[in-house]
Design an enzyme around this catalytic site. Sequence first.
Site, PDB file in Angstrom:
ATOM      1  CG  HIS A 164      -2.284   0.880   0.680  1.00 14.31           C
ATOM      2  ND1 HIS A 164      -1.941   1.596  -0.048  1.00 14.31           N
ATOM      3  CD2 HIS A 164      -3.120   0.272   1.655  1.00 14.31           C
ATOM      4  CE1 HIS A 164      -3.365   2.479   0.249  1.00 14.31           C
ATOM      5  NE2 HIS A 164      -4.111   1.897   0.796  1.00 14.31           N
ATOM      6  CB  SER A 270     -22.981  10.758  -3.350  1.00 13.08           C
ATOM      7  OG  SER A 270     -22.676  10.854  -2.443  1.00 13.08           O
ATOM      8  CB  THR A 271     -24.384   6.547  -5.433  1.00 15.33           C
ATOM      9  OG1 THR A 271     -25.367   6.798  -6.978  1.00 15.33           O
ATOM     10  CG2 THR A 271     -24.603   4.762  -5.352  1.00 15.33           C
ATOM     11  CG  ASP A 393     -12.793  -8.144 -21.795  1.00 17.88           C
ATOM     12  OD1 ASP A 393     -11.957  -9.033 -21.875  1.00 17.88           O
ATOM     13  OD2 ASP A 393     -14.194  -7.886 -22.453  1.00 17.88           O
TER      14      ASP A 393
END
Length: 448
Positions: A164, A270-271, A393
């Site tokens: 990290h 907000s979400t 992907d």
Amino acid sequence: MNPSLNFIHVSRVTPSNSNSSASLTLPLTFFDLLWLKHKAVERVIFYKLTDVNRSLFDSVIVPNLKSSLSSSLSHYLPLAGHIIWEPHDPKPKIVYTQNDAVSFTVAESNSDFSLLTGKEPFSSTELHPLVPELQNSDDSAAVVSFQVTLFPNQGFCIGVTTHHAVSDGKTTTTFLKSWAHLCKHQDSSLPDDLIPFYDRTVIKGPPEIDTKVLKIWHSIHKPKSLKLLPRPEIESDVVRYTFELTRENIEKLRDKLKRESSSFSSVRLSTFVITFSYVFTCLIGSGGDDPNRPVGYRFAVDCRRLIDDPPIPLTYFGNCVYSAVKIPLDAGMFLGEQGFVVAARLISDSVEELDSNVAWKIPELLETYEKAPVDSQFVSVAGSTRFGIYGLDFGWGKPFKSLLVSIDQRGKISIAESRDGSGGVEIGFSLKKQEMNVLIDLLHKGIK
């Protein structure tokens, strides 16, 4: 040795330009030093391929992943290097030298792919064999390691373990997008939005902040050691669970907040605020009915989007996050019928308080951590719905499931965008089974 896992081989993958004389030294900033000895970040990404067998895995999937990893590392040389701390240097640095490499493990598992990627709770320890170890010692620390694991006739997964202090979630996922792009398109060039920006001069902060951060780490662990804090032992009854809030659920919760508190008319719900407030309230409820126990929360904020003097490119490589923290609070504030409303107001305020001066508030943030009650239920968020993890992907379709393994400590949760791209949110939990059962009931009850 885990009986469900068979290690096929471990190799080293060098950047594709490793034959050149390329080398790189990158100093750690105070944003990086905040995470210097923090336990590694572990993620596993599952891909469903029911026709995959050992032959296809060995001859196509693994070679393509290794060659594209080599190409992507040539753009991200620090990831192939190490953190070192020279005796005469005041702080550590990242050093990449010619022929440095990352560890790449290939394995096969007989675990139940559908269980690990499904909607029911399962033992948290089931995920640990799927992420590689990160080599670290007092003198040197690897930056990242990879593992690809086959589940015959079910699919495969990619396990990634990162240090990290070198990379925050934004940088790690940008690298993974680069790797996926090169693997899928069999190319060696990257679009501009995936090319890392290394210039450390854009990071400005309070005077002597590096020294203050290192002093705190020295008080926790021996000075100048680069050894990471050990992963805590996970008890056998700890389980993982992923809960999804759909877009409809979130709209329903937003309407509830507006209906129950007129003061929210001026607040941007907000979400993230709605999701975290709801989950935080349910977690406090699952932790017991003692109203006087200390609780709190923390969520990370990407400073690339906040700091404007000087502006920091979105492709900046390294850590550039600030933690919004509120602690201590009394659990009783969130246990009643108005608990969700109270949590949303607090978390909304925490978001509104963020500004371009966040870096200068880090000394105050460090003091807050030092004063936090040791026994508090501290809910901390990892991940982001903005990372786009389900866009990874590599040529075999988008991920079937992505899980942050390193949230095994009580109170840590993960968030990500829903796989179907509908605007929902996936939240990952790891709790003792009895507490998890209570939490699951609360999560589903609140959206009925």
